[in-house]
Design a protein around this motif. Structure first.
Motif, mmCIF file in Angstrom:
data_model
loop_
_atom_site.group_PDB
_atom_site.id
_atom_site.type_symbol
_atom_site.label_atom_id
_atom_site.label_comp_id
_atom_site.label_asym_id
_atom_site.label_seq_id
_atom_site.Cartn_x
_atom_site.Cartn_y
_atom_site.Cartn_z
ATOM 1 N N ALA A 191 0.852 -1.189 0.000
ATOM 2 C CA ALA A 191 0.000 0.000 0.000
ATOM 3 C C ALA A 191 0.887 1.238 0.000
ATOM 4 O O ALA A 191 1.953 1.257 0.607
ATOM 5 C CB ALA A 191 -0.905 -0.008 1.219
ATOM 6 N N ALA A 192 0.437 2.282 -0.668
ATOM 7 C CA ALA A 192 1.215 3.523 -0.736
ATOM 8 C C ALA A 192 0.252 4.694 -0.939
ATOM 9 O O ALA A 192 -0.968 4.519 -0.980
ATOM 10 C CB ALA A 192 2.234 3.450 -1.872
ATOM 11 N N GLU A 193 0.826 5.900 -1.026
ATOM 12 C CA GLU A 193 0.044 7.104 -1.280
ATOM 13 C C GLU A 193 0.517 7.735 -2.579
ATOM 14 O O GLU A 193 1.700 7.679 -2.924
ATOM 15 C CB GLU A 193 0.203 8.099 -0.133
ATOM 16 C CG GLU A 193 -0.388 7.637 1.186
ATOM 17 C CD GLU A 193 -0.272 8.698 2.262
ATOM 18 O OE1 GLU A 193 0.426 9.714 2.013
ATOM 19 O OE2 GLU A 193 -0.856 8.522 3.347
ATOM 20 N N ALA A 194 -0.411 8.353 -3.296
ATOM 21 C CA ALA A 194 -0.090 8.998 -4.565
ATOM 22 C C ALA A 194 0.604 10.335 -4.321
ATOM 23 O O ALA A 194 0.058 11.201 -3.626
ATOM 24 C CB ALA A 194 -1.360 9.208 -5.377
ATOM 25 N N ASP A 195 1.825 10.483 -4.871
ATOM 26 C CA ASP A 195 2.483 11.780 -4.793
ATOM 27 C C ASP A 195 1.904 12.679 -5.882
ATOM 28 O O ASP A 195 0.980 12.294 -6.611
ATOM 29 C CB ASP A 195 4.000 11.643 -4.910
ATOM 30 C CG ASP A 195 4.459 11.026 -6.229
ATOM 31 O OD1 ASP A 195 3.682 11.053 -7.212
ATOM 32 O OD2 ASP A 195 5.593 10.524 -6.287
ATOM 33 N N ALA A 196 2.431 13.868 -6.018
ATOM 34 C CA ALA A 196 1.855 14.843 -6.943
ATOM 35 C C ALA A 196 1.869 14.339 -8.386
ATOM 36 O O ALA A 196 0.881 14.491 -9.122
ATOM 37 C CB ALA A 196 2.612 16.169 -6.837
ATOM 38 N N ASN A 197 2.980 13.734 -8.805
ATOM 39 C CA ASN A 197 3.086 13.253 -10.175
ATOM 40 C C ASN A 197 2.114 12.109 -10.444
ATOM 41 O O ASN A 197 1.384 12.111 -11.440
ATOM 42 C CB ASN A 197 4.517 12.794 -10.467
ATOM 43 C CG ASN A 197 4.645 12.172 -11.845
ATOM 44 O OD1 ASN A 197 4.379 12.808 -12.868
ATOM 45 N ND2 ASN A 197 5.037 10.902 -11.879
ATOM 46 N N ILE A 198 2.095 11.131 -9.543
ATOM 47 C CA ILE A 198 1.211 9.980 -9.726
ATOM 48 C C ILE A 198 -0.249 10.407 -9.672
ATOM 49 O O ILE A 198 -1.074 9.973 -10.477
ATOM 50 C CB ILE A 198 1.508 8.915 -8.645
ATOM 51 C CG1 ILE A 198 2.918 8.361 -8.836
ATOM 52 C CG2 ILE A 198 0.479 7.793 -8.690
ATOM 53 C CD1 ILE A 198 3.380 7.478 -7.699
ATOM 54 N N ALA A 199 -0.587 11.284 -8.723
ATOM 55 C CA ALA A 199 -1.961 11.756 -8.591
ATOM 56 C C ALA A 199 -2.424 12.475 -9.857
ATOM 57 O O ALA A 199 -3.559 12.292 -10.310
ATOM 58 C CB ALA A 199 -2.071 12.685 -7.388
ATOM 59 N N ARG A 201 -1.291 12.026 -12.939
ATOM 60 C CA ARG A 201 -1.438 11.058 -14.035
ATOM 61 C C ARG A 201 -2.694 10.213 -13.880
ATOM 62 O O ARG A 201 -3.402 9.925 -14.851
ATOM 63 C CB ARG A 201 -0.209 10.147 -14.090
ATOM 64 C CG ARG A 201 1.103 10.842 -14.404
ATOM 65 C CD ARG A 201 1.130 11.358 -15.832
ATOM 66 N NE ARG A 201 2.459 11.812 -16.204
ATOM 67 C CZ ARG A 201 2.753 12.365 -17.389
ATOM 68 N NH1 ARG A 201 1.796 12.524 -18.286
ATOM 69 N NH2 ARG A 201 3.983 12.753 -17.664
ATOM 70 N N LEU A 202 -2.982 9.800 -12.645
ATOM 71 C CA LEU A 202 -4.115 8.902 -12.403
ATOM 72 C C LEU A 202 -5.419 9.653 -12.145
ATOM 73 O O LEU A 202 -6.468 9.018 -11.972
ATOM 74 C CB LEU A 202 -3.806 7.995 -11.204
ATOM 75 C CG LEU A 202 -2.656 7.004 -11.394
ATOM 76 C CD1 LEU A 202 -2.409 6.219 -10.103
ATOM 77 C CD2 LEU A 202 -2.947 6.037 -12.544
ATOM 78 N N LYS A 203 -5.346 10.974 -12.089
ATOM 79 C CA LYS A 203 -6.532 11.810 -11.869
ATOM 80 C C LYS A 203 -7.180 11.503 -10.514
ATOM 81 O O LYS A 203 -8.391 11.261 -10.416
ATOM 82 C CB LYS A 203 -7.539 11.622 -13.008
ATOM 83 C CG LYS A 203 -6.997 12.002 -14.378
ATOM 84 C CD LYS A 203 -8.037 11.785 -15.464
ATOM 85 C CE LYS A 203 -7.477 12.155 -16.829
ATOM 86 N NZ LYS A 203 -8.468 11.936 -17.912
ATOM 87 N N VAL A 204 -6.346 11.503 -9.483
ATOM 88 C CA VAL A 204 -6.826 11.308 -8.112
ATOM 89 C C VAL A 204 -6.197 12.381 -7.227
ATOM 90 O O VAL A 204 -5.187 12.985 -7.602
ATOM 91 C CB VAL A 204 -6.470 9.900 -7.574
ATOM 92 C CG1 VAL A 204 -7.141 8.815 -8.404
ATOM 93 C CG2 VAL A 204 -4.947 9.698 -7.545
ATOM 94 N N PRO A 205 -6.750 12.650 -6.043
ATOM 95 C CA PRO A 205 -6.151 13.643 -5.145
ATOM 96 C C PRO A 205 -4.777 13.205 -4.638
ATOM 97 O O PRO A 205 -4.519 12.003 -4.475
ATOM 98 C CB PRO A 205 -7.162 13.725 -3.991
ATOM 99 C CG PRO A 205 -8.442 13.214 -4.562
ATOM 100 C CD PRO A 205 -8.049 12.164 -5.547
#
Length: 248
Positions: A191-199, A201-205
């Motif tokens: 499990a992890a958290e979306a950083d700014a770049n990943i968020a 790209r994936l359109k999530v907060p």
């Protein structure tokens, strides 16, 4: 003389076929784990080309209704699968089958030298060099992405990017183009958290929960030839694993 079913080829799309098959699946036409009609049977039934049938079957697999293997007929996996992209896995070769069935957008490739933080994520020495390829995957064009893939390849094999085929999987090409025997695949899921770049790209907060999957490929000499980091946002992806126990 026009070809047989010429009028149908212009009107029947893969969405029509998948919708028809889904309706029949829900009506119980096929039992769980039963074989579905072959691709050629469906070609004849719907009067379309084989590629159209394959697109329909890819969609059914992406939705979790069927399992597919190359050279074999599709098998009914579920009458009522959950939402999101479902990857049904029965063997090592199927771990990354979602790369073949998903719609993929390439984000470019670059030569990098990894720092401390990325080295920890890749489980490799800091300062090592890799070719990084980014791919964004969704169930269909324009849909919400269910995966951001970062694929790291040993620079010795960077020419593999020139022959990257439609299924977007690197390791079969490494075996084919460089005569490598991939001996071991190790996959780590956390499990992890979306950083700014990943968020983005994936359109999530930012800070949203994600599933981080690291897949490491080693050749027969023990050398790591490829590392994949796949980021899956919560609610959009599920792995269904079915392993057969060998008789004693």
């Amino acid at each position: 003389m026009p070809p047989r079913h010429a009028s149908k080829v212009r009107t029947v799309g893969y969405k029509d076929i998948s919708s028809t098959l889904i309706r029949e699946i829900k009506e119980g036409v096929w039992a769980l784990n039963e074989l579905l009609p072959s691709e050629m049977d469906l070609v004849e039934r719907f009067g379309v080309g084989r590629n159209t049938v394959r697109e329909a079957l890819r969609e059914l697999q992406a939705l979790g209704y069927i399992r597919r293997r190359r050279g074999a007929r599709s098998v009914l996996a579920s009458h009522d699968p959950d939402g999101g992209f479902v990857n049904s896995v029965r063997s090592v070769s199927e771990l990354l089958d979602y790369a073949e069935t998903a719609h993929s957008v390439h984000l470019g490739a670059e030569h990098i030298r990894v720092g401390e933080r990325l080295a920890q994520r890749l489980d490799c020495p800091p300062g090592s060099e890799w070719i990084r390829l980014g791919i964004l995957r969704s169930r269909e064009p324009g849909g919400d992405p269910f995966c951001l893939s970062e694929i790291y390849v040993d620079p010795v094999y960077q020419d593999v990017l020139k022959v990257l085929d439609n299924d977007n999987r690197i390791f079969p090409l490494l075996e084919r183009e460089f005569d490598i025997v991939l001996q071991q695949v190790v996959q780590t899921i956390e499990a992890a958290e979306a950083d700014a770049n990943i968020a983005s790209r994936l359109k999530v907060p930012i800070g949203s929960p994600i599933l981080l999957v690291r897949t490491t490929f080693r050749g027969s000499d023990g050398r790591v030839v490829e590392i994949g980091l796949a980021h899956f946002p919560a609610g959009r992806y599920k792995v269904r694993i079915s392993l057969d126990r060998k008789p004693a």
